[in-house]
Design an enzyme around this catalytic site. Structure first.
Site: not given
Ligand code: NAD
Ligand code: DAU
Length: 348
Positions: A131-133, A156, A158, A160
């Site tokens: 992730t970019d975080e 989270y 930290a 990653k």
């Molecule tokens: P998600 O939470 O939707 O899915 C996570 C999946 O991992 C689920 O299917 C869950 O059952 C499985 N899982 C969790 N713990 C597990 C374990 N111990 N063993 C086996 N499976 C397990 O997550 P996502 O949003 O699809 O993110 C997927 C990956 O991409 C993550 O590594 C996340 O850090 C990264 N990522 C997410 C975003 C985003 O915007 N969602 C952006 C950049 C990177």
């Molecule tokens: O940047 C990549 C990341 O993006 C991934 O690594 C994470 O897995 C993914 O969850 C996401 O993280 P964010 O914290 O940016 O996503 P989230 O949807 O939780 O929040 C997006 C923004 O909106 C953030 O600034 C927090 C804000 N927010 C979020 C929720 C859930 C609100 O204002 N209200 C809310 O209820």
């Protein structure tokens, strides 16, 4: 035949990636290892579940014996590691769960790959999805590049960042062939409704408050999830070993502007009066340690591998809203917990 382990394939991004690989590469044997936590949902993969090149294994990536036995059984040539605890808010209430899955789980997979591929690393690949975080928080200007120093600020990010470091450590110390990509915020179908966009879509449908943390001025760079999956495909097949690639949408929105756009589109789609949905916006207590701004510079990926996002945000958002409106059963199931009860019955 290539034998590919996808971890976390039942999650949001993992399901899009699994669908892409199962359908685009019929000669690959795809094994999806997923623990089916609250975020994992087999309904996300209903359309490919019966494909002959696809197998689902319910299991935990921290279970070293299981992971080793899967390497022995399927002789993986590649790993696409998606499984993670992914929600920042949950990492604030339960950091240890994030250490367990994101750090220990990643190291268990690295260790199994290293042992299984010992003396025959050629043609193998461990691809870590990150992730970019990990880069921390930007001010008003600038972008994260692959050279930006790590500065994670939530449990989270930290966890990653730590997993990224372990992946590089296995590359440098053991010669494990690895690639890492760090992506910005994804959106699209099958996004669990704890994250901003699907949460607001769900609440707008049900005329419930739209919780905006702080003043809503935090900025995120949004990318359609299928574009992320395409980028991973390109990097997996054409990227250079040992390299990191940033993936982003060049699509920055403050949270408040994004939620207003969502309200506006959904006024029209739901036949509500202009401005009706905006009345649901409610400012709430800010997230602890809330990162101000993320923005990705994905020049390396564009110049080296020719990847660019395919969708404009307004179009992607419209597609996403339509998907949620047309899949009300999926949304009802994941918000009612019906699907978790099903898994408890099915897998114990
Ligand atoms: P998600 O939470 O939707 O899915 C996570 C999946 O991992 C689920 O299917 C869950 O059952 C499985 N899982 C969790 N713990 C597990 C374990 N111990 N063993 C086996 N499976 C397990 O997550 P996502 O949003 O699809 O993110 C997927 C990956 O991409 C993550 O590594 C996340 O850090 C990264 N990522 C997410 C975003 C985003 O915007 N969602 C952006 C950049 C990177
Ligand atoms: O940047 C990549 C990341 O993006 C991934 O690594 C994470 O897995 C993914 O969850 C996401 O993280 P964010 O914290 O940016 O996503 P989230 O949807 O939780 O929040 C997006 C923004 O909106 C953030 O600034 C927090 C804000 N927010 C979020 C929720 C859930 C609100 O204002 N209200 C809310 O209820």
């Amino acid at each position: 035949m290539n034998s590919i382990l996808i971890t976390g394939g039942a999650g949001f991004i993992g399901s899009h990636l699994t669908r892409l690989f199962v359908t685009k590469y019929p000669n690959y044997n795809i094994i999806n290892l997923d623990a089916l936590t609250y975020a994992g949902n087999l309904a996300n993969l209903k359309d490919v579940a019966n494909s002959t090149n696809y197998t689902f294994v319910k299991g935990d990536i921290t279970d070293m014996e299981l992971v080793k036995s899967l390497f022995d059984k399927y002789n993986f040539t590649g790993v696409l590691h998606c499984a993670a605890e992914s929600h920042v808010d949950r990492s604030i209430t339960d950091p240890l769960a994030f250490v367990k899955t994101n750090v220990n789980g990643t190291v268990a997979l690295l260790q199994a790959a290293k042992d299984h591929w010992k003396g025959q690393m050629e043609g193998k690949l461990f691809y870590h999805i990150s992730t970019d975080e990990v880069y921390g928080s930007l001010g008003a200007d600038g972008f994260f590049t692959e050279e930006t120093a790590y500065d994670p600020r939530s449990p989270y990010s930290a966890s990653k960042a730590s997993s990224d470091h372990f992946v590089r450590a296995y590359y440098h110390t053991f010669g494990l062939p690895v690639k890492i990509s760090n992506c910005s915020n994804n959106y699209g179908p099958y996004h669990f409704p704890e994250k901003l966009i699907p949460l607001c879509i769900h609440n707008i449908i049900n005329k419930k408050p739209l919780p905006i943390y702080g003043k809503g001025e935090n900025v995120r760079d949004w990318l359609f999830v299928e574009d992320h999956a395409r980028a991973i495909d390109v990097i997996f097949h054409k990227g250079r070993i040992g390299e990191t690639y940033n993936i982003g949408g060049h699509n920055e929105w403050t949270n408040i502007a994004l939620v207003k756009e969502l309200c506006h589109q959904m006024d029209q789609k739901l036949g509500r009066a202009a401005g009706e949905n905006e009345e649901l916006i409610t400012y709430v207590k800010d997230r602890a340690g809330h990162d101000l701004r993320y923005a990705i510079d994905s020049t390396k990926l564009k110049v080296e591998l020719g990847w660019v996002p395919s969708l404009q945000f307004e179009e992607g958002l419209s597609k996403t809203i339509d998907w949620y409106l047309n899949n009300s059963e999926w949304l009802a199931d994941v918000t009612s917990g019906t699907y978790q009860k099903y898994y408890e019955g099915m897998y114990g």
